[in-house]
Write an enzyme that holds these catalytic residues in place. Structure first.
Site, mmCIF file in Angstrom:
data_model
loop_
_atom_site.group_PDB
_atom_site.id
_atom_site.type_symbol
_atom_site.label_atom_id
_atom_site.label_comp_id
_atom_site.label_asym_id
_atom_site.label_seq_id
_atom_site.Cartn_x
_atom_site.Cartn_y
_atom_site.Cartn_z
ATOM 1 N N GLY A 19 0.793 -1.229 0.000
ATOM 2 C CA GLY A 19 0.000 0.000 0.000
ATOM 3 C C GLY A 19 0.820 1.271 0.000
ATOM 4 O O GLY A 19 0.278 2.364 -0.161
ATOM 5 N N GLU A 174 7.854 3.125 19.074
ATOM 6 C CA GLU A 174 7.927 2.158 17.985
ATOM 7 C C GLU A 174 8.442 0.789 18.435
ATOM 8 O O GLU A 174 8.828 -0.044 17.622
ATOM 9 C CB GLU A 174 8.805 2.723 16.868
ATOM 10 N N HIS A 250 13.944 3.542 11.637
ATOM 11 C CA HIS A 250 14.126 2.937 12.953
ATOM 12 C C HIS A 250 15.603 2.651 13.164
ATOM 13 O O HIS A 250 16.352 2.451 12.202
ATOM 14 C CB HIS A 250 13.362 1.609 13.076
ATOM 15 N N CYS A 371 13.077 -7.030 11.504
ATOM 16 C CA CYS A 371 11.718 -6.490 11.657
ATOM 17 C C CYS A 371 10.725 -7.594 11.997
ATOM 18 O O CYS A 371 9.725 -7.359 12.679
ATOM 19 C CB CYS A 371 11.264 -5.808 10.372
#
Length: 448
Positions: A19, A174, A250, A371
């Site tokens: 997306g 986060e 990050h 991740c």
């Protein structure tokens, strides 16, 4: 008592799509609107879990979320049956439908921050779900994340769970993507390393100019307080705002740590020398010997690091004391990165071996090996108290592979997200998954 670092990998959800929702994430933006393959994505992730299990590492799995999130769309004013809500959103606000379908919870490094019992005041493992309020599509994750983590780590004698921080910019959190723990042994007291991109209240800290700094100092400090961490067991460091503006959204895109070792890029931090000295001093006080491996910009540029996800790797300790680096295939495809890794492993240093995995589906959306996993340090007693249904075994791998083959599509485009059947497929799959993983009712459609 033995202790372990357990990697709980996120299982890619049935609505995995490109997306382009994550501004500041170069891969997410550059692959926007391409067709995805949810089945391949989930199988690639499971293959990595199986491989680590077979190498002798403790491996678990963390369930995906219900998508599309119809309840989130209802809160934004869409009404009617579930099918009508999806139809109206597709017609009137397609970006909101795309956001509600995001499978971004697969990157469970952002799910929570975890402090092991050896570090906390009450001697329990503490979890704080990340609010992820910088991006709307991620900010809707933490209620389900909290329920799933609660079902995985349910024994209150050993585990403590905290709600996400207030969902405001000043406390942007986060999760573990900006948190690393250093220790001599996983069951011993260590030093928790919190990296922030900006301060909400102190303008002495510089901020990036192009892309947002998602983690605040104040959020990191709040998590440390909630977990009951000692001041002498915490180090805060600021990420270099210039690398954030180059796509390092990050810290785990520019640095990775494990045990007593920090593997980082030369441009990763501000005030690097004082930060390293503080880490060395504090770890020494609990019997550790802090060591760092700096990758010079002359060998690997920040752009190389972002495009290859060299630092979004898993740094794993082996029984002989050496370390193994798990990297995505993109590292092998980058000539400069691969040359650096070959020289690193042949030098006889701390990192002795590199293993390459094909995680293309995740990588194209901006998430690499690191991740996809949430690290939880556990002693033997705590590991025995974890819901056994989420610990990877050969039978569980077989069950999850068959489950993916049965329920997942092999192609998904933006227009497919408007199909109400996709919601039914997702709910059917997740209902079966909760039985496989023995989670109980954790999804809204199971509760309401």
């Amino acid at each position: 008592m033995k202790s372990y670092e357990v990697n709980f990998d996120g299982l890619v959800g049935p609505t995995h799509n490109y997306g382009g929702l994550s501004y500041g994430n170069v891969a997410s933006q550059s692959n926007s609107q391409q067709s995805s393959n949810p089945k391949e994505a989930a199988l690639q992730g499971l293959a990595k879990m199986k491989a680590l299990m077979e190498m002798g590492f403790q491996q678990g799995v963390l369930a995906p979320q219900e998508r599309p999130d119809v309840a989130a769309l209802r809160r934004l004013g869409f009404s009617g049956t579930d099918a009508q809500v999806i139809e109206l959103a597709a017609k009137e606000a397609m970006p909101l439908l795309v956001a509600s379908c995001s499978a971004s919870s697969m990157w469970v490094a952002n799910a929570a921050t975890v402090s092991p019992s050896a570090d906390t005041a009450d001697g329990r493992v503490h979890f704080t779900a990340a609010n992820l309020n910088c991006k709307y599509h991620r900010s809707i994750e933490h209620p389900t994340t909290s329920r799933v983590l609660g079902a995985m780590f349910a024994n209150q004698q050993h585990f403590a769970h905290h709600a996400a921080l207030p969902a405001v910019a000043q406390f942007g959190d986060e999760g573990a993507a900006n948190h690393t723990r250093f220790c001599r042994e996983y069951g011993e007291a260590g030093v928790e390393f919190f990296v922030f991109g900006r301060s909400a209240f102190d303008n002495r800290f510089p901020a990036p100019q192009k892309y947002p700094a998602r983690q605040t100092l104040e959020a990191s400090q709040a998590v440390a307080r909630l977990h009951g961490l000692r001041d002498e067991g915490v180090v805060y460091a600021q990420q270099n705002p210039n690398v954030i503006d180059q796509g390092v959204f990050h810290n785990d895109v520019i640095a990775v740590g494990n045990g007593e070792v920090l593997f980082y890029h030369e441009d990763a931090f501000l005030d690097t020398d004082s930060m390293l000295a503080e880490l060395q001093s504090k770890l020494a006080k609990v019997g550790g010997n802090f060591q760092s491996v700096c990758v010079p910009r002359s060998a690997v540029t920040v752009d190389d690091a972002v495009r290859s996800y060299l630092f979004n790797s898993q740094l794993l300790s082996r029984p002989d004391g050496s370390m193994l680096l798990i990297v995505p295939q993109e590292c092998q495809a980058n000539e400069r990165v691969w040359a650096y890794l070959q020289s690193l492993t042949s030098s006889g240093g701390l990192i002795r071996e590199v293993k390459v995995f094909d995680l293309k589906q995740s990588m194209q959306n901006g998430g690499g090996p690191a991740c996809l996993r949430l690290r939880v340090a556990l002693n033997e007693t705590e590991l025995a108290a974890v819901n056994p249904g989420v610990i990877m075994t050969p039978p569980l791998y077989g069950s999850l592979t068959a489950w993916v083959e049965k329920h997942y599509r092999d192609r998904l485009s933006e227009t497919d997200l408007a199909d109400p059947q996709l919601l039914l497929e997702c709910r059917t799959a997740l209902d079966e998954l909760t039985q496989i993983l023995k989670l109980g009712a954790v999804y809204p459609f199971q509760i309401n």
